[in-house]
Motif scaffolding. Sequence first.
Motif, PDB file in Angstrom:
ATOM      1  N   UNK A 347      37.945  13.298  46.739  1.00  0.00           N
ATOM      2  CA  UNK A 347      38.337  13.070  45.339  1.00  0.00           C
ATOM      3  C   UNK A 347      39.328  11.921  45.313  1.00  0.00           C
ATOM      4  N   UNK A 348      38.994  10.890  44.565  1.00  0.00           N
ATOM      5  CA  UNK A 348      39.849   9.694  44.613  1.00  0.00           C
ATOM      6  C   UNK A 348      40.726   9.603  43.369  1.00  0.00           C
ATOM      7  N   UNK A 349      41.698   8.723  43.456  1.00  0.00           N
ATOM      8  CA  UNK A 349      42.558   8.496  42.306  1.00  0.00           C
ATOM      9  C   UNK A 349      43.737   9.446  42.328  1.00  0.00           C
ATOM     10  N   UNK A 353      50.361  15.114  37.466  1.00  0.00           N
ATOM     11  CA  UNK A 353      50.642  16.536  37.238  1.00  0.00           C
ATOM     12  C   UNK A 353      50.203  16.990  35.845  1.00  0.00           C
ATOM     13  N   UNK A 354      49.792  18.239  35.754  1.00  0.00           N
ATOM     14  CA  UNK A 354      49.460  18.815  34.445  1.00  0.00           C
ATOM     15  C   UNK A 354      50.730  18.826  33.592  1.00  0.00           C
ATOM     16  N   UNK A 355      50.522  18.727  32.299  1.00  0.00           N
ATOM     17  CA  UNK A 355      51.704  18.772  31.434  1.00  0.00           C
ATOM     18  C   UNK A 355      51.371  19.490  30.137  1.00  0.00           C
ATOM     19  N   UNK A 370      44.125  17.085  34.766  1.00  0.00           N
ATOM     20  CA  UNK A 370      43.355  16.101  35.520  1.00  0.00           C
ATOM     21  C   UNK A 370      41.877  16.498  35.520  1.00  0.00           C
ATOM     22  N   UNK A 371      41.015  15.520  35.241  1.00  0.00           N
ATOM     23  CA  UNK A 371      39.567  15.792  35.273  1.00  0.00           C
ATOM     24  C   UNK A 371      38.883  14.690  36.084  1.00  0.00           C
ATOM     25  N   UNK A 372      37.630  14.891  36.350  1.00  0.00           N
ATOM     26  CA  UNK A 372      36.887  13.816  37.000  1.00  0.00           C
ATOM     27  C   UNK A 372      36.649  12.696  35.992  1.00  0.00           C
ATOM     28  N   UNK A 373      36.715  11.452  36.455  1.00  0.00           N
ATOM     29  CA  UNK A 373      36.620  10.319  35.532  1.00  0.00           C
ATOM     30  C   UNK A 373      35.247  10.149  34.928  1.00  0.00           C
ATOM     31  N   UNK A 374      35.176   9.368  33.883  1.00  0.00           N
ATOM     32  CA  UNK A 374      33.897   9.184  33.170  1.00  0.00           C
ATOM     33  C   UNK A 374      32.952   8.251  33.925  1.00  0.00           C
ATOM     34  N   UNK A 379      36.302  10.133  40.672  1.00  0.00           N
ATOM     35  CA  UNK A 379      37.598   9.474  40.584  1.00  0.00           C
ATOM     36  C   UNK A 379      38.403  10.173  39.485  1.00  0.00           C
ATOM     37  N   UNK A 380      39.559  10.660  39.848  1.00  0.00           N
ATOM     38  CA  UNK A 380      40.307  11.515  38.921  1.00  0.00           C
ATOM     39  C   UNK A 380      40.987  10.723  37.803  1.00  0.00           C
ATOM     40  N   UNK A 381      41.071  11.354  36.656  1.00  0.00           N
ATOM     41  CA  UNK A 381      41.867  10.756  35.574  1.00  0.00           C
ATOM     42  C   UNK A 381      42.453  11.863  34.704  1.00  0.00           C
ATOM     43  N   UNK A 382      43.372  11.458  33.846  1.00  0.00           N
ATOM     44  CA  UNK A 382      44.039  12.472  33.025  1.00  0.00           C
ATOM     45  C   UNK A 382      43.315  12.629  31.693  1.00  0.00           C
ATOM     46  N   UNK A 383      43.054  13.882  31.303  1.00  0.00           N
ATOM     47  CA  UNK A 383      42.475  14.142  29.982  1.00  0.00           C
ATOM     48  C   UNK A 383      43.498  14.911  29.163  1.00  0.00           C
TER      49      UNK A 383
END
Length: 458
Positions: A347-349, A353-355, A370-374, A379-383
């Motif tokens: 898992x990259x990126x 932290x959750x907020x 954090x979710x998987x990117x589009x 690649x992880x990104x924040x949703x």
Amino acid sequence: MTETSTLIILGASGDLTERLLLPGLASLLKSDRGVDVKLIGTGRSERSPKEWDAVVKTAFNGDAGSDLAKRTLASSEYIQGDPTSPAHLEKLFEASEGDPVMYFALPPAISVKVIKALEKITLPEGLRLALEKPFGSDEAGARDLNEELLKVVSEDRIHRTDHFLGRSTVLDIIGLRFANRLFEPVWNSDNIAKVEIFYDEILGLEGRAQYYDKAGALIDMIQSHLLQILAIIAMDAPASIDAVELRSEIARVLRATWVKDGDPITASRRGQYAAGTISGKEVPAYADEDGVDDARQTETLAEVEFEIKTRRWAGVPFVLRSGKGMSKIRKEVLITFKPVPVLPAGLKGASSPDSLRIEISPETLELGVTTNGKGNPFSLEKSVFKTDLGKPELTPYGEVLSGIFHDDPTLSIRGDVAERCWAIVQPVIDAWKSNMVPLETYPAGSSGPVEWETSKEA
Ligand SMILES: O=C1O[C@H](COP(=O)(O)O)[C@@H](O)[C@H](O)[C@H]1O
């Protein structure tokens, strides 16, 4: 028909009455919790019946149409006089109907004199007293005030008001924390890295120098409102949400709350706004505002880090900050969770932290995960999931008044808690008084002194 009570406002010519108390009363009268209220305003300054009527009508504004509001408007009167005179207080009670609520919209020093005057006269049986913050001016002052009050009425008839406890978003925290499997088990130091409570306003002094210059941001906001929010965020689950249980848990967690490491020099910062521009409008330096005594070195921005010495919260910083003359409004609780201990390989990126952001005003809730990117699913990104919590029926002052009229102290501060909140911040007050923490400056309309890092998060 509902029984009639009288609301006697001491200090009725002040800004609090027109801006907050009367609109709060109007929102209560309009609601299904409405009570039949005869309104009496009193103060030293003169006001003709016509002037007083105009004040009340303007404050009731769009909420003047309900039957209860019409009755209050029709019977309302202003009785000019000195609230510290026993004879004047007797006159106010003679003009009352039903059980009166006496609301002290007064500075603490005058409130004490009024209470001493009340001791000298025969009081109506159902009298309730409501006192605004600041409640005293230090722990000993709050204790003395409590003792004086108890000579007049019993604790269940004393309402130490804090309109932040009447805010729907603050009350929402209780349901959010205790009714969600998602949060309840993780609400502790194993999972939470930091709790921040911000109350940044773009407003400046707004003609309140007489009060504010003696208080400053620490007493005006942190010692009172923000410590109450901290308590609701950090308390253990009450057995029920009645006044006894809820206020016991609030008291318990505040007894365990301390300035971080007992060291106000490292745990606190303060600032004062210099001249600047807010929303295109030039704002003078705080020190040049009418009524400000430059020698007092009053802070308009205060930040303090606290720790809560309980099993649940050991090691978690609780940072409380409030400022005036800031670049943008930021009124929120921000809870930052700890990162997961390990991520699956591949898992990259960055997994940020959750907020959980609870916006006090406007009323919203924002969960950042954090979710998987589009584009690249690994690649992880924040949703961010955001929801509007909706406008409450009552204004915060309406909520507070509802509690008082219905003899429910749930939303008012218990006597020992009022004292404890002073004790918590006293080391900071002392350190600032003796200049052990520098008073930094920031231009009005900025995010604080340049060195301050925390504003970045906004
Ligand atoms: O009690 C106070 O609160 C207000 C902020 O509350 P709000 O409900 O008006 O947002 C603050 O501006 C004021 O200085 C303080 O005395």
